[in-house]
Design an enzyme around this catalytic site. Structure first.
Site, PDB file in Angstrom:
ATOM      1  N   HIS A 232       1.892   4.265  -2.981  1.00 43.83           N
ATOM      2  CA  HIS A 232       1.938   5.721  -2.804  1.00 43.83           C
ATOM      3  C   HIS A 232       3.270   6.270  -3.330  1.00 43.83           C
ATOM      4  CE1 HIS A 232      -1.736   6.283  -0.619  1.00 43.83           C
ATOM      5  NE2 HIS A 232      -1.364   5.586   0.453  1.00 43.83           N
TER       6      HIS A 232
ATOM      7  N   HIS B  84       0.836  -1.203   0.000  1.00 40.18           N
ATOM      8  CA  HIS B  84       0.000   0.000   0.000  1.00 40.18           C
ATOM      9  C   HIS B  84       0.873   1.257   0.000  1.00 40.18           C
ATOM     10  CE1 HIS B  84      -3.546   2.439   1.541  1.00 40.18           C
ATOM     11  NE2 HIS B  84      -2.533   3.197   1.940  1.00 40.18           N
ATOM     12  N   GLU B  85       1.839   1.291   0.916  1.00 37.17           N
ATOM     13  CA  GLU B  85       2.706   2.472   1.013  1.00 37.17           C
ATOM     14  C   GLU B  85       3.648   2.561  -0.182  1.00 37.17           C
ATOM     15  OE1 GLU B  85       2.006   4.617   3.132  1.00 37.17           O
ATOM     16  OE2 GLU B  85       0.662   3.392   4.374  1.00 37.17           O
TER      17      GLU B  85
END
Length: 240
Positions: A30, A26-27
Site C-alpha cells: 500500500h 501487504h501494508e
C-alpha cells in the site's frame, strides 16, 4: 470460522510469524504504491518500512484477534497503513493503492503453492493404509506452505469484498459520490457495516466457501489434481 488453536504446536507459531510478515508486506505494498501515486509524506511518516510495529492498529491488530479467539476463531492480527489520499494524483492511483495490498497477498499465495506443485515431486500424495490417512507423511515445511498459501488467498478475497473500511471498498470509493464515500467509510456507519460483515462470514463458513469455489478450481486448473485437497487438509490439521 471455528478452530481449536493448539498454542503448544510450534507449527502454529511458525504460521503466525509468517502471517505477520505477510501483513507487513501487504501494508508495505500500500505504502509503495501510495508513494508512487503522489503521497510524498508517507516516507517521513514511516509508511515505507518493514517494521511490523509501524502498522499496528488498535482494532485490527489487537481487538479483533482477541474477539476471534474468544469466539473460537483464529487470532490472526491485521495492520493499517495511513495514506494521504488527498495527495494522490488521480482516482486511478487511489484505487491502485487499495488494490496493492491484496495483490501482494496473491503474489505470496503463488510463491507458497509453487514448491508444492506435483511437477516438482516434493509432496507425497499417496494413501497410508497403516493410518488410513492421505498426506500422512507431509512435513512441517509442506504444511506451513500449504496453510500460509491458503491464508494468503483468504486474505486477498476477504480484503477485496467492498465493505468499509476494507480494501475492496477503498478501491471503489474514489468512483463513488463524495457524500456516499464519506458516509459509508466513517464511524458509526462503517463500524456497523464491518460488524454485520463479520457476522455474515462467520455464519457462512467463509473458509469453506473460498476453498470450494475459488481455491480448489484454481489449483485443479494449475494441475495440482490429487494435491488440491492437501491445502484444505493441512489447514484443518493445524487448526483443529
Amino acid at each position: 470460522m471455528l478452530a481449536m488453536v493448539n498454542f503448544n504446536n510450534p507449527l502454529f507459531w511458525a504460521v503466525l510469524i509468517g502471517w505477520i510478515l505477510s501483513v507487513v508486506l501487504h501494508e508495505f505494498a500500500h505504502g509503495v504504491v501510495a508513494y508512487w501515486g503522489g503521497d510524498y509524506t508517507i516516507r517521513e511518516r514511516g509508511g515505507l518500512t518493514l517494521n511490523p510495529l509501524q502498522y499496528v492498529d488498535p482494532v485490527f491488530s489487537i481487538l479483533l484477534p482477541i474477539v476471534f479467539l474468544c469466539m473460537g476463531g483464529i487470532p490472526l492480527p491485521g495492520g493499517v497503513t495511513y495514506v494521504r489520499r488527498d495527495l494522490l494524483r488521480s482516482r486511478g492511483w487511489d484505487s491502485a493503492v487499495s488494490l496493492a495490498g491484496p495483490a501482494m497477498n496473491i503474489l505470496l499465495f503463488f510463491a507458497c503453492i509453487l514448491p508444492l506443485h506435483p511437477h516438482f515431486g516434493w509432496l507425497d500424495t499417496s494413501f497410508d493404509p497403516a493410518t488410513g490417512q492421505i498426506f500422512a507423511n507431509a512435513t512441517g515445511a509442506q504444511i506451513f506452505l500449504a496453510v500460509t498459501a491458503f491464508l494468503q488467498l483468504l486474505a486477498a478475497v476477504f480484503n477485496l469484498i467492498p465493505v468499509p473500511p476494507l480494501d475492496g471498498f477503498q478501491a471503489i470509493g474514489p468512483w463513488l459520490p463524495r457524500e456516499t464515500r464519506i458516509k459509508l467509510g466513517t464511524p458509526p456507519v462503517s463500524n456497523v457495516l464491518l460488524f454485520v460483515f463479520f457476522v455474515a462470514i462467520w455464519k457462512l463458513d467463509f473458509v469453506g466457501i473460498v476453498f470450494e469455489h475459488l481455491m480448489a478450481p484454481l489449483l485443479d486448473a494449475m494441475g495440482f489434481n490429487a494435491s488440491t485437497d492437501f491445502f484444505y487438509h493441512a489447514f484443518y490439521r493445524l487448526f483443529q
